[in-house]
Design a protein around this motif. Structure first.
Motif, mmCIF file in Angstrom:
data_model
loop_
_atom_site.group_PDB
_atom_site.id
_atom_site.type_symbol
_atom_site.label_atom_id
_atom_site.label_comp_id
_atom_site.label_asym_id
_atom_site.label_seq_id
_atom_site.Cartn_x
_atom_site.Cartn_y
_atom_site.Cartn_z
ATOM 1 N N GLU A 17 -3.584 3.276 6.333
ATOM 2 C CA GLU A 17 -4.074 2.399 7.404
ATOM 3 C C GLU A 17 -5.537 1.757 7.247
ATOM 4 O OE1 GLU A 17 -3.446 4.285 11.219
ATOM 5 O OE2 GLU A 17 -1.403 4.123 10.998
ATOM 6 N N GLU A 18 -6.301 2.789 6.873
ATOM 7 C CA GLU A 18 -7.768 2.281 6.459
ATOM 8 C C GLU A 18 -7.717 1.553 5.354
ATOM 9 O OE1 GLU A 18 -10.247 5.765 5.305
ATOM 10 O OE2 GLU A 18 -12.126 4.349 5.563
ATOM 11 N N GLN A 19 -6.866 1.768 4.407
ATOM 12 C CA GLN A 19 -6.628 0.834 3.058
ATOM 13 C C GLN A 19 -6.596 -0.436 3.702
ATOM 14 O OE1 GLN A 19 -4.526 2.023 0.139
ATOM 15 N NE2 GLN A 19 -5.240 0.607 -1.586
ATOM 16 N N ILE A 38 0.741 -1.178 -0.112
ATOM 17 C CA ILE A 38 0.090 0.020 0.128
ATOM 18 C C ILE A 38 0.962 1.078 -0.029
ATOM 19 C CG2 ILE A 38 -1.397 1.246 1.609
ATOM 20 C CD1 ILE A 38 -2.700 -1.230 2.373
ATOM 21 N N SER A 39 0.668 1.933 -1.008
ATOM 22 C CA SER A 39 1.748 3.279 -0.950
ATOM 23 C C SER A 39 1.265 4.286 0.187
ATOM 24 C CB SER A 39 1.351 4.081 -2.608
ATOM 25 O OG SER A 39 1.484 3.052 -3.538
ATOM 26 N N GLN A 40 2.325 4.808 0.716
ATOM 27 C CA GLN A 40 2.266 5.514 1.683
ATOM 28 C C GLN A 40 1.673 6.767 1.648
ATOM 29 O OE1 GLN A 40 5.837 6.039 4.117
ATOM 30 N NE2 GLN A 40 4.374 6.825 5.981
ATOM 31 N N ARG A 41 0.478 7.081 2.470
ATOM 32 C CA ARG A 41 -0.246 8.362 2.352
ATOM 33 C C ARG A 41 -1.152 8.433 3.472
ATOM 34 N NH1 ARG A 41 -2.387 4.782 -0.536
ATOM 35 N NH2 ARG A 41 -4.569 4.395 -0.798
ATOM 36 N N ARG A 101 5.935 -7.993 6.205
ATOM 37 C CA ARG A 101 6.598 -6.809 6.109
ATOM 38 C C ARG A 101 5.576 -5.855 5.200
ATOM 39 N NH1 ARG A 101 11.947 -8.806 3.461
ATOM 40 N NH2 ARG A 101 10.306 -9.755 1.969
ATOM 41 N N GLY A 102 4.223 -6.076 5.512
ATOM 42 C CA GLY A 102 3.135 -5.270 4.973
ATOM 43 C C GLY A 102 2.915 -5.364 3.413
#
Length: 126
Positions: A88-90, A81-84, A104-105
């Motif tokens: 977290e909700e995504q 998930i690209s950071q922005r 590792r997410g």
DNA sequence: GTTGTGACATCGC
DNA sequence: CGCGATGCCACAA
């Protein structure tokens, strides 16, 4: 004056992106690049330029997507998930759909991506 | 008119 | 496999 033209093409491009995103089944994820490959070349845009930047444009389109688009099902080519703000909700939304993340997410694209298991393969888009 | 930056992908180390 | 550089577009300040 061609001030209007780029804007309209942009809208067309975005609409196309959203239309594809809306067809991603729950519990599956697509990458920006995979969506980008399904898009048609906008008129007046050189092909190589389009290839070089379309994935980024998909990201821009997703940033402005309407409420009925399952934006959480679009992630980057690394399965992350690209950071922005909102990342977290995504992840929470995807986990609620049954998508799992490793330590590792990262999401297993072989399992949840376009290439996923044949029996649960997403319908052909466009 | 300029500048900085981005919900990316890809290639090299 | 991970991290950094690159591409050279579109849009907002």
């Amino acid at each position: 004056m061609r001030i209007q033209l780029p804007y309209l093409q942009r809208m067309q491009f975005n609409q196309q992106v959203w239309a594809i995103a809306r067809q991603i089944p729950p519990g599956r994820v697509f990458t920006y690049g995979e969506i980008a490959q399904l898009l048609s070349l906008p008129e007046g845009i050189p092909f190589d330029q389009f290839i070089a930047f379309r994935a980024r444009w998909v990201g821009s389109a997703m940033a402005a997507c309407p409420a009925d688009v399952p934006w959480q099902r679009v992630i980057n080519a690394q399965g992350m998930i690209s950071q922005r703000p909102g990342a977290e909700e995504q992840r929470r939304l995807l986990e609620a759909e049954g998508v799992t993340f490793n330590e590792r997410g990262r999401v297993d694209l072989k399992k949840y991506g376009w290439e996923g298991p044949a029996e649960s393969a997403p319908p052909r888009l466009i």
